[in-house]
Design a protein around this motif. Structure first.
Motif, mmCIF file in Angstrom:
data_model
loop_
_atom_site.group_PDB
_atom_site.id
_atom_site.type_symbol
_atom_site.label_atom_id
_atom_site.label_comp_id
_atom_site.label_asym_id
_atom_site.label_seq_id
_atom_site.Cartn_x
_atom_site.Cartn_y
_atom_site.Cartn_z
ATOM 1 N N ILE A 55 0.869 -1.179 0.000
ATOM 2 C CA ILE A 55 0.000 0.000 0.000
ATOM 3 C C ILE A 55 0.902 1.225 0.000
ATOM 4 C CG2 ILE A 55 -1.759 1.302 1.252
ATOM 5 C CD1 ILE A 55 -2.632 -1.368 2.540
ATOM 6 N N ARG A 57 1.248 5.213 0.604
ATOM 7 C CA ARG A 57 0.655 6.394 1.249
ATOM 8 C C ARG A 57 1.691 7.512 1.174
ATOM 9 N NH1 ARG A 57 -3.476 4.886 4.956
ATOM 10 N NH2 ARG A 57 -4.775 3.491 3.736
ATOM 11 N N GLY A 58 1.407 8.527 0.408
ATOM 12 C CA GLY A 58 2.344 9.631 0.259
ATOM 13 C C GLY A 58 3.648 9.147 -0.349
ATOM 14 N N THR A 60 5.617 6.880 1.056
ATOM 15 C CA THR A 60 5.983 5.633 1.725
ATOM 16 C C THR A 60 5.229 4.457 1.122
ATOM 17 O OG1 THR A 60 6.338 6.859 3.782
ATOM 18 C CG2 THR A 60 6.156 4.475 3.960
ATOM 19 N N ARG A 61 5.960 3.403 0.835
ATOM 20 C CA ARG A 61 5.352 2.153 0.382
ATOM 21 C C ARG A 61 5.418 1.160 1.553
ATOM 22 N NH1 ARG A 61 4.156 -0.400 -4.416
ATOM 23 N NH2 ARG A 61 5.035 1.375 -5.508
ATOM 24 N N TYR A 62 4.268 0.668 1.973
ATOM 25 C CA TYR A 62 4.174 -0.303 3.053
ATOM 26 C C TYR A 62 4.050 -1.690 2.442
ATOM 27 C CZ TYR A 62 3.400 3.780 5.919
ATOM 28 O OH TYR A 62 3.555 4.997 6.541
ATOM 29 N N GLU A 82 -6.192 -1.795 4.470
ATOM 30 C CA GLU A 82 -6.131 -0.328 4.432
ATOM 31 C C GLU A 82 -6.607 0.259 5.765
ATOM 32 O OE1 GLU A 82 -5.854 2.063 1.626
ATOM 33 O OE2 GLU A 82 -5.362 0.634 0.049
ATOM 34 N N LEU A 85 -3.944 -0.335 8.325
ATOM 35 C CA LEU A 85 -2.827 0.585 8.135
ATOM 36 C C LEU A 85 -3.180 1.966 8.678
ATOM 37 C CD1 LEU A 85 0.001 1.182 7.108
ATOM 38 C CD2 LEU A 85 -0.997 1.623 4.857
ATOM 39 N N ASP A 86 -4.398 2.417 8.443
ATOM 40 C CA ASP A 86 -4.836 3.698 9.012
ATOM 41 C C ASP A 86 -4.683 3.693 10.531
ATOM 42 O OD1 ASP A 86 -5.485 4.681 6.510
ATOM 43 O OD2 ASP A 86 -7.626 4.194 6.701
ATOM 44 N N LEU A 89 -0.997 3.802 11.539
ATOM 45 C CA LEU A 89 -0.376 5.106 11.343
ATOM 46 C C LEU A 89 -0.836 6.132 12.375
ATOM 47 C CD1 LEU A 89 -0.464 5.304 7.454
ATOM 48 C CD2 LEU A 89 1.502 4.813 8.930
#
Length: 94
Positions: A55, A57-58, A60-62, A82, A85-86, A89
């Motif tokens: 995933i 985000r900005g 950053t790749r997770y 997702e 991950l939210d 974070l």
């Protein structure tokens, strides 16, 4: 782009993603070793974990690894990851 490895033991609603930078291994897939032989990813995973999904985000790749079985698929797996991950974070800082 920053690369962060996270691990979970299930992909159902409410799964918990964990970050570990001390114990474990640097996986071979996906390859995060640059042309100078340096690992550009952060985090380690369990020996038996396997790559499941990524995933972005900005900047950053997770990379999400699963340590366990996929279980019964219901079509919401990526959505559940997702949401997890939210939550990760909001409460963690890497």
């Amino acid at each position: 782009m920053k690369i962060v490895r996270l691990e979970t033991d299930r992909i159902e609603d409410g799964c918990t993603l964990t970050f570990n930078n001390d114990d474990g291994i640097v996986p071979e897939f996906p390859n995060t070793i640059n042309e100078f032989g340096e690992d550009i990813g952060v985090g380690k995973i369990s020996k038996d974990a396997w790559f499941y999904h990524s995933i972005v985000r900005g900047e950053t790749r997770y990379l999400i690894y699963l340590n366990g079985s996929v279980g019964r698929l219901n079509g919401n797996e990526v959505f559940d990851l997702e949401k997890s991950l939210d939550s990760f974070l909001i409460f963690k800082s890497i």
